[in-house]
Motif scaffolding. Structure first.
Motif, mmCIF file in Angstrom:
data_model
loop_
_atom_site.group_PDB
_atom_site.id
_atom_site.type_symbol
_atom_site.label_atom_id
_atom_site.label_comp_id
_atom_site.label_asym_id
_atom_site.label_seq_id
_atom_site.Cartn_x
_atom_site.Cartn_y
_atom_site.Cartn_z
ATOM 1 N N TYR A 318 0.844 -1.197 0.000
ATOM 2 C CA TYR A 318 0.000 0.000 0.000
ATOM 3 C C TYR A 318 0.878 1.244 0.000
ATOM 4 N N GLU A 319 0.429 2.249 -0.716
ATOM 5 C CA GLU A 319 1.065 3.565 -0.647
ATOM 6 C C GLU A 319 0.306 4.418 0.356
ATOM 7 N N VAL A 320 1.023 5.156 1.170
ATOM 8 C CA VAL A 320 0.372 6.024 2.156
ATOM 9 C C VAL A 320 0.525 7.481 1.748
ATOM 10 N N PRO A 323 3.738 11.734 4.737
ATOM 11 C CA PRO A 323 5.183 11.464 4.713
ATOM 12 C C PRO A 323 5.689 10.915 6.045
ATOM 13 N N ASN A 324 6.687 10.065 5.945
ATOM 14 C CA ASN A 324 7.457 9.594 7.091
ATOM 15 C C ASN A 324 6.676 8.730 8.080
ATOM 16 N N LEU A 325 5.488 8.244 7.680
ATOM 17 C CA LEU A 325 4.848 7.195 8.480
ATOM 18 C C LEU A 325 5.665 5.911 8.364
ATOM 19 N N ILE A 484 -4.362 5.642 3.491
ATOM 20 C CA ILE A 484 -4.037 4.780 2.346
ATOM 21 C C ILE A 484 -4.344 5.512 1.048
ATOM 22 N N LYS A 485 -3.315 5.693 0.253
ATOM 23 C CA LYS A 485 -3.461 6.388 -1.020
ATOM 24 C C LYS A 485 -3.879 5.428 -2.122
ATOM 25 N N GLY A 486 -3.504 4.153 -1.976
ATOM 26 C CA GLY A 486 -3.851 3.152 -2.977
ATOM 27 C C GLY A 486 -2.891 1.990 -2.939
#
Length: 596
Positions: A318-320, A323-325, A484-486
């Protein structure tokens, strides 16, 4: 037939015990046996010493050991059930073995897992004590440890892992989605449905390995360690139709052939992939298979190389949006890895000082699978589910990565300032079984390995449902759903709309190994025709020969196998000492009777 008299060789190359394989179990056994300073122990390891292998001691450098001389470079045969893919089975080929390349995870499984072996020598209570014996646990203020289950004086140093921000989010989502938090559940073995923290074999930024049992502060003069020596076969003598192991024939890295002899025992500890070929080259194994390779069968043991198990695993990326998570910015963005590496060199801290796995969970899937005809119509025995598990045992394991990464086939690195993590699902108690067979009788040639992953329909059903649960945790859990970006990479179907059939296709394309190979020289009761060993790890039909590693496991635990390998090493050493003492007592008694 390889027969040799012990007194016909150089006395300097005669030992009490020869341990074939300086991996996890082998080093433990050698170290514990050598606590008796009156015995001489020889350890033979095919790879080099690990003392100067930086990417062993720096846990974050684990993958740099692969595809080189420090890797056995094993690969499966193509498997139809996973789209005819071959899976790389990277294993540590150096002193300490895979304890120097694994995920550092101390996940013991459940006590019931070992009770299910049905062997009085290896009950859940005993195995947990053996695993505890190996450990020195180091507490952290934030972690609620159950001190009663942790060791305090073993050579294996462990400590809890400090979670990255994304792991704290996943933890919140796991709890939200019905997996309550039990901090030390992976050490107590009492929670089949929940989440918790996993101790790691890292202390003060340095990975601890099984080699520490015979090196560093535990090196003894009565242990001889020979690295870069490959064991070809076991040597035997025969008296009154009884076969006795008396030593081994080996090949050094320069091609020189040499023999080493044992007064008491030979212990094979090559692991699930390497122990069966050594037995087979020595004439111990399935008769038909040995004869195919021109090897005389000394003892027909049909179970050698069969019953191969592993834990099949799937990564879901998953892309979040924030930043920096994740820790990608410390590894992939710009030239961050240079400063990250410098931090490790100077302070033994930062992301290279640990392994990038976060929070872990166990889950039962009874409720989620109640609409499946395959599940509801499958046979069940004795209160167990179709996978053969009691309600006290989990169906799957879940965890997240703290940055992009996994097996080396995953190369879509987020180098353009993006942030990615994976949620992982791992299948327990799979029904599918594979095999390890000889490609030839050349000891330098790797065996043929067929894991036969997911050949049983129930395995596919449970793992795909495990992936669905993993995805629900991320997409619906309150800690992660809003970041969650995708999917990653972006050309994958968005996971939020995936059906069970979609997940089965994902599994076929992406299922891989968790490096938990087991079972290929399994222990068993006397009436088990496929058992290679008895409950004390002794090879059937041979005196003074044992196999002591994860190949001896009858059924792989519902956890990870690192602590199992340590536990088997501890248990084996105890049994070897007991049997030696028993033999001495018999001899003393016999001498006393003769004197009378």
């Amino acid at each position: 037939m390889s027969l040799e008299r012990v007194d016909s060789v150089d006395p300097s190359e005669v030992y009490d015990y020869i341990v074939c394989g300086g991996g996890t179990s082998g080093c433990v056994i050698a170290g514990r046996l050598a606590s008796d300073l009156d015995v001489k122990v020889l350890v033979l390891e095919a790879g080099p010493d690990n003392a100067d292998l930086e990417n062993v001691h720096m846990a974050g450098g684990w993958s740099k050991n692969f595809d080189s001389e420090t890797d056995w470079n094993l690969v499966t045969e193509p498997m139809k059930t996973i789209d005819d893919r071959r899976v790389k089975l990277s294993r540590g080929r150096f002193l300490g073995g895979s304890s120097g390349v694994n995920g550092t995870l101390c996940i013991r499984g459940m006590k019931q897992d070992y009770d299910d072996w049905g062997l009085s020598e290896w009950t859940g209570e005993k195995m947990f004590e053996f695993m505890k014996r190996a450990e020195t646990f180091h507490e952290k203020d934030w972690h609620e440890a159950d001190k009663s289950v942790h060791g305090t004086d073993g050579p294996l140093h462990t400590e809890p892992h400090d979670l990255a921000p994304i792991s704290e989010r996943v933890k919140e989502s796991m709890i939200d989605q019905g997996l309550p938090y039990h901090p030390d559940m992976f050490s107590t073995g009492e929670t089949p449905h929940g989440c918790g923290d996993v101790p790691r074999t890292v202390h003060q930024g340095v990975r601890t390995t099984a080699a520490d049992f015979i090196t560093r502060g535990h090196k003894r003069e009565n242990i001889t360690i020979k690295t870069e020596v490959t064991v070809d076969k076991i040597l035997f003598s025969q008296d009154a139709e009884e076969l006795t192991a008396i030593g081994v024939a080996a090949i050094s890295t320069n091609g020189k052939k040499v023999e080493y002899h044992a007064r008491k025992e030979v212990i094979v500890a090559g692991g699930a992939y390497c122990s069966p070929p050594l037995l087979m080259r020595s004439g111990l194994g399935p008769k038909e298979h040995l004869e195919k390779h021109g090897i005389e069968c000394l003892v027909d043991l049909p179970g050698v190389g069969g019953n191969l198990m592993d834990h099949v695993l799937c990564f879901i990326f998953y892309e979040v949006s924030e930043p920096n998570l994740t820790n990608d910015h410390l590894a992939y963005h710009d030239n961050a890895i240079a400063s990250t590496y410098k931090l490790y060199q100077e302070k033994k801290s930062g992301i290279l000082s640990t392994f990038p796995f976060g929070i872990f969970g166990y889950a039962r899937l009874d409720e989620r699978l109640k609409d499946s005809e395959l599940w509801t119509n499958a046979p069940r025995q004795g209160g167990r589910d179709p996978m053969g598990l009691l309600p006290s045992q989990p169906n799957i394991e879940l965890w997240n990565t703290e940055l992009y990464g996994g097996p080396k086939q995953y190369t879509d690195f987020p180098v353009d300032h993006k942030h990615v993590f994976a949620q992982c699902a791992l299948l327990f108690n799979q029904h599918s079984r594979g095999s390890v067979t000889l490609k030839s009788k050349d000891p330098l040639e790797n065996p043929v390995i067929d894991h036969n992953y997911l050949s049983d329909p129930l395995d596919m059903l449970v793992l795909s449902e495990g992936c669905r649960l993993a995805n629900d945790i991320v997409m619906k859990g309150k800690g992660t759903k809003d970041v969650i970006k995708g999917s990653w990479p972006s050309n994958l179907t968005h996971h939020a709309n995936a059906t069970r059939e979609d997940w089965e296709e994902h599994v076929r394309q992406h299922a891989t190994t968790c490096y938990h190979a087991s079972g290929t020289c399994a222990m068993g009761k006397p009436d088990d025709k496929d058992a290679v060993l008895d409950g004390r790890l002794r090879v059937r039909g041979v005196r003074n020969l044992r196999v002591a590693d994860c190949s001896s496991v009858p059924r792989v635990n519902n956890g990870h196998t690192q602590m199992v390998a340590y536990g088997i090493g501890e248990g084996a050493a105890e049994m070897i000492k007991e049997d030696a003492q028993g033999s001495l007592s018999k001899l003393t008694s016999g001498v006393a009777k003769l004197a009378v």
